[in-house]
Design an enzyme around this catalytic site. Structure first.
Site, PDB file in Angstrom:
ATOM      1  N   CYS A 125       0.673  -0.761  -0.444  1.00 24.71           N
ATOM      2  CA  CYS A 125       0.060  -0.040   0.192  1.00 24.71           C
ATOM      3  C   CYS A 125       0.667   0.583   0.085  1.00 24.71           C
ATOM      4  CB  CYS A 125      -1.109   0.084   0.868  1.00 24.71           C
ATOM      5  SG  CYS A 125      -2.193   1.330   0.941  1.00 24.71           S
ATOM      6  N   TYR A 152      -4.794   4.747 -10.096  1.00 27.54           N
ATOM      7  CA  TYR A 152      -6.203   4.060  -9.387  1.00 27.54           C
ATOM      8  C   TYR A 152      -7.070   3.398 -10.333  1.00 27.54           C
ATOM      9  CZ  TYR A 152      -3.976   2.315  -5.603  1.00 27.54           C
ATOM     10  OH  TYR A 152      -2.382   1.853  -4.371  1.00 27.54           O
TER      11      TYR A 152
END
Length: 415
Positions: A127, A268
């Site tokens: 992440c 994203y």
């Protein structure tokens, strides 16, 4: 026509005279294949069974068009259902990132020596948002102040603790998956549910946990790095480093607003787009911003001049993953980061700051995306690491020190 078993087009007909009792032993679940290149009597697995059936039905040709279109339609429907849960979008198909549920306004909060052991940080190595917290922790020298538990992606998309117990080791010299070092939970969701009143929302990283109160303090990455930067006073080994000085706050906020929407979240938006129009808008916005950043960094060592700031940390964690993951898996294919001379040199510059490289685990990062984002990569095959993404390549001279006063950074970041 000779007699051929449906389980294997090459399985020989049983012609030898045998008793009926022996023949009854050959059932579809016990038939074994014989082949010179195989060990004796290997069990026919489901993949072999499916392959043999399709060869018998269609030979070397593709399945009938109706079957292909039906499977494609079914997969598309299932993909949309999974994406709706994993990456919610608006009616246009544009990815909409869920907001953090636990925000914190630390203000002038300062951790004292009396309550120094009350906080615990949960992160996941793939992440980029969690990676921010590890970098600021390393630069400030907070490893002994805030212990860390490192979760891994689970097969169902949740964060799990399946690493090795390293005892009391809390330093950043070995960043790798660990057990839950404070609550002993198997998953991060279990940790969230320990808070008073429970919790049934998304269990995300990074997450700052209050050990004594058993409460989620914050799961917004930027709030956490602001706390790490200024909230620990002399407890930080490198307390003299300020990654968000008052004189630069306005510029840092301006850069963050650009970087977050177009780059951090922009990759994203490309990868999780659910319509062609949404993807086109996202990818054009991403590369327009990367072009602008490359031009800016031609004459500026860091985003705000000669000093590294929180804005640089936020940009770095996306850049370090760009060629490794986003360029391929998220369809950010217009250019590789290595094709941007200033951006790539800037990334190497930050990577080579003492203790930053130790926060980067490229194998865990690639696994976290390629092996666990099932809707984007159903085969779970992890590609080979690009040549320009390894430690040796990132350690090449960047020559960006010529853009700032001599030895300024070497003194600030040395612990």
């Amino acid at each position: 026509m000779s007699s051929i078993s449906l389980l294997s087009p090459t399985f020989p007909t049983l012609k030898n005279p045998e008793s009926k009792s022996k023949r009854k032993q050959f059932t579809p679940t016990t038939i074994r294949m014989s082949h010179p290149s195989q060990s004796p009597n290997p069990i026919l697995n489901p993949k072999q069974l499916l392959t043999n059936i399709t060869r018998l039905l269609w030979g070397k040709s593709l399945p009938p068009q109706l079957i292909i279109s039906t499977v494609r339609s079914t997969w598309t429907t299932v993909w949309q259902l999974m994406m709706a849960q994993m990456a919610p979008s608006d009616p246009s198909g544009d990815y909409t990132r869920p907001t953090s549920q636990f925000r914190a306004n630390f203000g002038s909060f300062t951790l004292s020596r009396q309550n120094r052991k009350t906080l615990h940080l949960y992160v996941g190595l793939p992440c980029p948002w969690a990676h921010r917290t590890l970098i600021v922790m390393a630069l400030k020298g907070l490893e002994s102040v805030v212990p860390v538990s490192v979760a891994s992606p689970g097969i169902d998309g949740s964060w799990v603790f399946d690493g090795i117990d390293n005892g009391d080791r809390t330093g950043l010299d070995e960043i790798k998956p660990s057990l839950d070092r404070v609550n002993g939970c198997k998953t991060l969701r279990e940790v969230y549910k320990l808070r008073q009143g429970g919790y049934d929302g998304r269990a995300t990283v990074p997450m700052l946990w209050d050990v004594e109160m058993k409460e989620v303090v914050c799961n917004e990455s930027y709030d956490i790095i602001e706390l790490f930067n200024s909230g620990f006073g002399e407890l930080a080994e490198n307390s003299g480093l300020d990654l968000s000085p008052p004189s630069l706050k306005a510029r840092i906020e301006e850069w963050n607003s650009i970087i977050y929407h177009s780059v951090n979240n922009g990759v994203y938006k490309c990868g999780f787009s659910q319509s062609q129009e949404a993807y086109d808008a996202a990818v054009n916005g991403l590369f327009d911003t990367l072009d602008m950043l490359d031009d800016h960094l031609c004459s500026s060592r860091y985003l705000c001049g000669d000093a590294l700031t929180l804005a640089d940390v936020c940009l770095f964690t996306t850049l370090i993953r760009f060629d490794l993951v986003y360029n391929v898996l998220f369809k950010c294919t217009k250019k590789k980061l290595v094709e941007y001379p200033n951006l790539h040199g800037y990334m190497r510059d930050i990577y080579q700051i003492p203790k930053v490289a130790e926060t980067c685990n490229f194998g865990a990062t690639m696994d976290g995306y390629y092996k666990f984002l099932f809707p984007l990569n159903p085969g779970n095959i992890r590609p080979i690491m690009p040549a320009g993404c390894g430690h040796e390549a990132l350690s090449r001279p960047h020559n960006r020190e010529s853009l700032s006063p001599v030895s300024k950074t070497s003194e600030v970041y040395a612990l």
